[in-house]
Design a protein around this motif. Structure first.
Motif, PDB file in Angstrom:
ATOM      1  N   ALA A   1       6.810  27.005 -27.561  1.00  0.00           N
ATOM      2  CA  ALA A   1       7.561  28.169 -28.030  1.00  0.00           C
ATOM      3  C   ALA A   1       7.846  29.136 -26.890  1.00  0.00           C
ATOM      4  O   ALA A   1       8.962  29.664 -26.772  1.00  0.00           O
ATOM      5  CB  ALA A   1       6.805  28.866 -29.163  1.00  0.00           C
ATOM      6  N   ALA A   2       6.869  29.352 -26.023  1.00  0.00           N
ATOM      7  CA  ALA A   2       7.060  30.263 -24.887  1.00  0.00           C
ATOM      8  C   ALA A   2       8.122  29.747 -23.919  1.00  0.00           C
ATOM      9  O   ALA A   2       8.897  30.524 -23.377  1.00  0.00           O
ATOM     10  CB  ALA A   2       5.729  30.459 -24.159  1.00  0.00           C
ATOM     11  N   GLN A   3       8.161  28.440 -23.724  1.00  0.00           N
ATOM     12  CA  GLN A   3       9.132  27.848 -22.800  1.00  0.00           C
ATOM     13  C   GLN A   3      10.550  27.827 -23.359  1.00  0.00           C
ATOM     14  O   GLN A   3      11.511  27.722 -22.598  1.00  0.00           O
ATOM     15  CB  GLN A   3       8.722  26.419 -22.453  1.00  0.00           C
ATOM     16  CG  GLN A   3       7.485  26.320 -21.617  1.00  0.00           C
ATOM     17  CD  GLN A   3       7.066  24.867 -21.413  1.00  0.00           C
ATOM     18  OE1 GLN A   3       7.702  23.934 -21.875  1.00  0.00           O
ATOM     19  NE2 GLN A   3       5.956  24.681 -20.714  1.00  0.00           N
ATOM     20  N   HIS A   4      10.681  27.897 -24.693  1.00  0.00           N
ATOM     21  CA  HIS A   4      11.995  27.720 -25.305  1.00  0.00           C
ATOM     22  C   HIS A   4      12.446  28.905 -26.147  1.00  0.00           C
ATOM     23  O   HIS A   4      13.267  28.763 -27.047  1.00  0.00           O
ATOM     24  CB  HIS A   4      11.993  26.433 -26.141  1.00  0.00           C
ATOM     25  CG  HIS A   4      11.720  25.222 -25.306  1.00  0.00           C
ATOM     26  ND1 HIS A   4      12.648  24.676 -24.446  1.00  0.00           N
ATOM     27  CD2 HIS A   4      10.587  24.478 -25.156  1.00  0.00           C
ATOM     28  CE1 HIS A   4      12.119  23.649 -23.824  1.00  0.00           C
ATOM     29  NE2 HIS A   4      10.868  23.505 -24.232  1.00  0.00           N
ATOM     30  N   GLY A   5      11.901  30.086 -25.857  1.00  0.00           N
ATOM     31  CA  GLY A   5      12.354  31.305 -26.526  1.00  0.00           C
ATOM     32  C   GLY A   5      11.939  31.407 -27.974  1.00  0.00           C
ATOM     33  O   GLY A   5      12.584  32.087 -28.763  1.00  0.00           O
TER      34      GLY A   5
END
Length: 118
Positions: A33-37
């Motif tokens: 989730a952090a890597q893909h917004g």
């Protein structure tokens, strides 16, 4: 008269191993989730093999994880705090961005086209 209740021991991640596995999966979901917004997900039964957690990032990238049981998968997405969909259809499915690899692979499997390199 005593109340009785049937307990499905495999259904809940009540043991320490199930809780640790759910925490590890939640960490992986959070990282995705952090890597893909941000991310949304869907949990699907895989039969005896467990459950599949399909993740779709806000940028359209997708991935999946496998949990040993459905309940461990549900515990993981709950711990991760993502939105979970009942089905993989409609607006949720439309968020997935596919690239040339997926299209060529689907065409190769479905239409007898050229296979992807190993």
């Amino acid at each position: 008269m005593a109340d009785t209740q049937q307990v499905d021991e495999a259904a809940a991640p009540a043991d320490a191993h199930g809780e640790r596995r759910a925490a590890k999966l939640a960490k992986q979901i959070g990282s995705f989730a952090a890597q893909h917004g941000g991310a949304e997900g869907q949990v699907a039964h895989l039969g005896r093999k467990g459950a599949r957690i399909v993740l779709v990032g806000e940028d359209g990238e997708w991935g999946d994880l496998v949990a040993p049981t459905y309940d461990v998968a549900v515990a993981a997405v709950t711990k991760a705090g993502i939105t979970v969909h009942e089905d993989f259809d409609g607006e949720f499915a439309a968020k997935v961005r596919t690239g040339p690899y997926e299209w060529s692979r689907m065409a190769g499997i479905q239409l007898g086209g050229r296979k992807n390199p190993a």
